[in-house]
Design an enzyme around this catalytic site. Structure first.
Site: not given
Ligand code: BGP
Length: 477
Positions: A170, A371
């Site tokens: 990201e 992800e």
């Molecule tokens: C993604 C990131 C992760 C993680 C995930 C969930 O965008 O790559 O590192 O943080 O988001 O994040 P959140 O807990 O803010 O929903």
């Protein structure tokens, strides 16, 4: 109607995480803070219940246990990061911290020994804080050179065992939250700095690709990529105004990284547009040639939720700093399905829509879902009598997204696999352990003990059977 969906041959299933969100600070030396560590130290009040990277899941001491669970589930691969700020003690000369490197080497061995392929990201927000202080982090061209030196050391140490490397996770996120939106420590807004960071990270991706080619470690089957959080965007209507809003949204958050990483170039007219907004970054023709010569082998895409926009109804205040929202306003679509905990819309077709974009607009480049997952608060309420969290909502979420992934492969997208975020619950920026994402629970009340959730069993069975059942719920009542 219940259907059985078969996974395509060679389609991999894995889970992701990062170093700073799991490892904890055990053994961390003076001067090895990442930006995330420094933010947590300086502005702890915004971190949910005070949790943060200091202990995280204590992966650094417990990775053997975590890998044994991955083996039990049958995961094909695990993505995490190498923590740049900890792997080196001297960033100028790329001097390796032998203690951290020894841990990392053992960790990679354990991963492979358990039948899980390691996928390593060179930066998941872990820019060293010392570089932030000395030269403004990625605002500086010098940091691109330091990143290349760091990457060369990483390839040298682990390249014979790690086949899949990624420049960033990201790459747009830190500078967008800090310099564009001014939402995060150290609360300094500067849209031009935002754009310079974006550009330097795109350049660094190409420069590291170039270094990887020259490292002698890029054996057959090895791949280099980067991981981009695509904010799949839909216009409210097909009016020219709404379509233009969505197009600009896509340009400033998605094509900004997709274009250099896949096509090796920014689109025509982009630099003129930046110039008109007073945010044109410093660049050289030599940089652009390097980007052109080094597109990535493939890309990982983080897909969570759709974004809906409409043309602006309210004018932007005269003199306000540049923000891409001068072209759009968020559109709150009636009837949208929500994950109420995270506040994100659920729209599984984002997977298919993006896949078709890869096919038609990006030369059908190889890609994978790096992800995808569902963050849920207070998951303890779903625990059964035996103590297992019955996360059926997450299983449904997986099924629905995987359904569209399989359909995308059938329709010709070069989509290679799916990774859920995250293997275990872990700390997110500010949200810390609030929204749980894991297949495996981290029990904060009891020594961060690990417990499989029902979704881990779903993953295990799906991997064993290479299929899953899907409820096609389109019946009119
Ligand atoms: C993604 C990131 C992760 C993680 C995930 C969930 O965008 O790559 O590192 O943080 O988001 O994040 P959140 O807990 O803010 O929903």
């Amino acid at each position: 109607m219940t259907e059985t969906i078969y996974l395509p041959e060679d389609f991999f299933l894995g889970a992701a995480a990062s170093a700073w969100q799991t490892e904890g600070w055990k053994g961390k030396k003076e001067g090895q803070d990442s930006y995330m560590d420094a933010w947590y130290k300086e502005n702890r009040e915004v971190w949910h219940e005070g949790y943060g990277p200091a202990v995280a899941t204590d992966f650094i001491s417990r990775y053997e246990e975590d890998f044994s669970y991955m083996k039990e589930i049958g995961l094909n691969c695990y993505r995490t990061s190498l923590n740049w700020s900890r792997f080196l003690t001297d960033y100028e000369n790329a001097v390796v911290d032998e203690d951290y490197a020894a841990y990392y080497s053992r960790m990679i061995d354990a991963c492979i020994r358990n039948g899980v392929e390691p996928m390593i990201c060179l930066e998941h927000y872990e820019v060293p804080q010392v570089l932030m202080e000395r030269c403004g982090g990625w605002n500086s061209r010098h940091v691109v050179d330091l990143f290349v030196k760091y990457a060369a050391k990483a390839f040298e140490r682990f390249g014979s065992r790690v086949k899949y490397w990624f420049a960033f996770n990201e790459p747009v996120v830190v500078q967008t939250r800090v310099y564009l939106d001014g939402l995060r420590w150290p609360f300094h807004q500067d849209s031009k700095v935002w754009m310079q960071w974006n550009y330097h990270k795109a350049l660094a991706t190409a420069a590291v690709m170039d270094a990887y080619k020259k490292s002698g470690m890029r054996r057959s089957g090895c791949k280099f990529g980067t991981i981009i959080n695509v904010e799949t965007v839909y216009p409210r209507t097909d009016s020219a105004d709404d379509m233009n809003a969505a197009d600009k949204y896509d340009l400033f958050y998605n094509r900004l990284f997709l274009d250099p990483a896949i096509r090796g170039a920014y689109e025509d007219g982009f630099f003129e547009l930046l110039d008109r907004h007073g945010i044109l970054m410093e660049y050289t023709p030599g940089d652009l040639a390097l980007i052109k010569a080094n597109p990535t082998d493939w890309v990982g895409i983080n897909l969570y939720h759709p974004n809906r926009v409409k043309g602006r109804m309210n004018p932007i205040r005269e003199g306000a700093p540049f923000h891409p929202c001068c072209y759009y306003e968020e559109f709150d679509m009636p009837g949208k399905r929500m994950n109420p905990f995270r506040g994100w819309e659920i729209y599984p077709k984002i997977v298919y829509d993006f896949a078709m974009r890869m096919k038609h607009e990006y030369g059908n480049k190889e890609w994978f879902i790096a992800e995808n997952g569902m963050g849920v608060q207070n998951e303890g309420q779903y625990r059964d009598k035996q103590g297992m969290i019955q996360d059926d909502y997450r299983i449904d979420f997986f099924r629905q997204h995987l359904y569209w992934a399989v359909k995308a492969v059938e329709d010709g997208s070069n989509l290679k696999g799916y990774m859920n975020w995250a293997f275990t619950d872990n700390v997110s920026p500010m949200n810390a352990f609030k929204n749980r994402y894991g297949l495996v629970e981290i029990d904060l009340e009891h020594n961060r003990d690990r417990h499989l959730k029902k979704s881990a069993l779903f993953f295990r069975d799906m991997i064993a059977q290479r299929s899953f059942s899907y409820e096609n719920d389109t019946e009119y009542r």
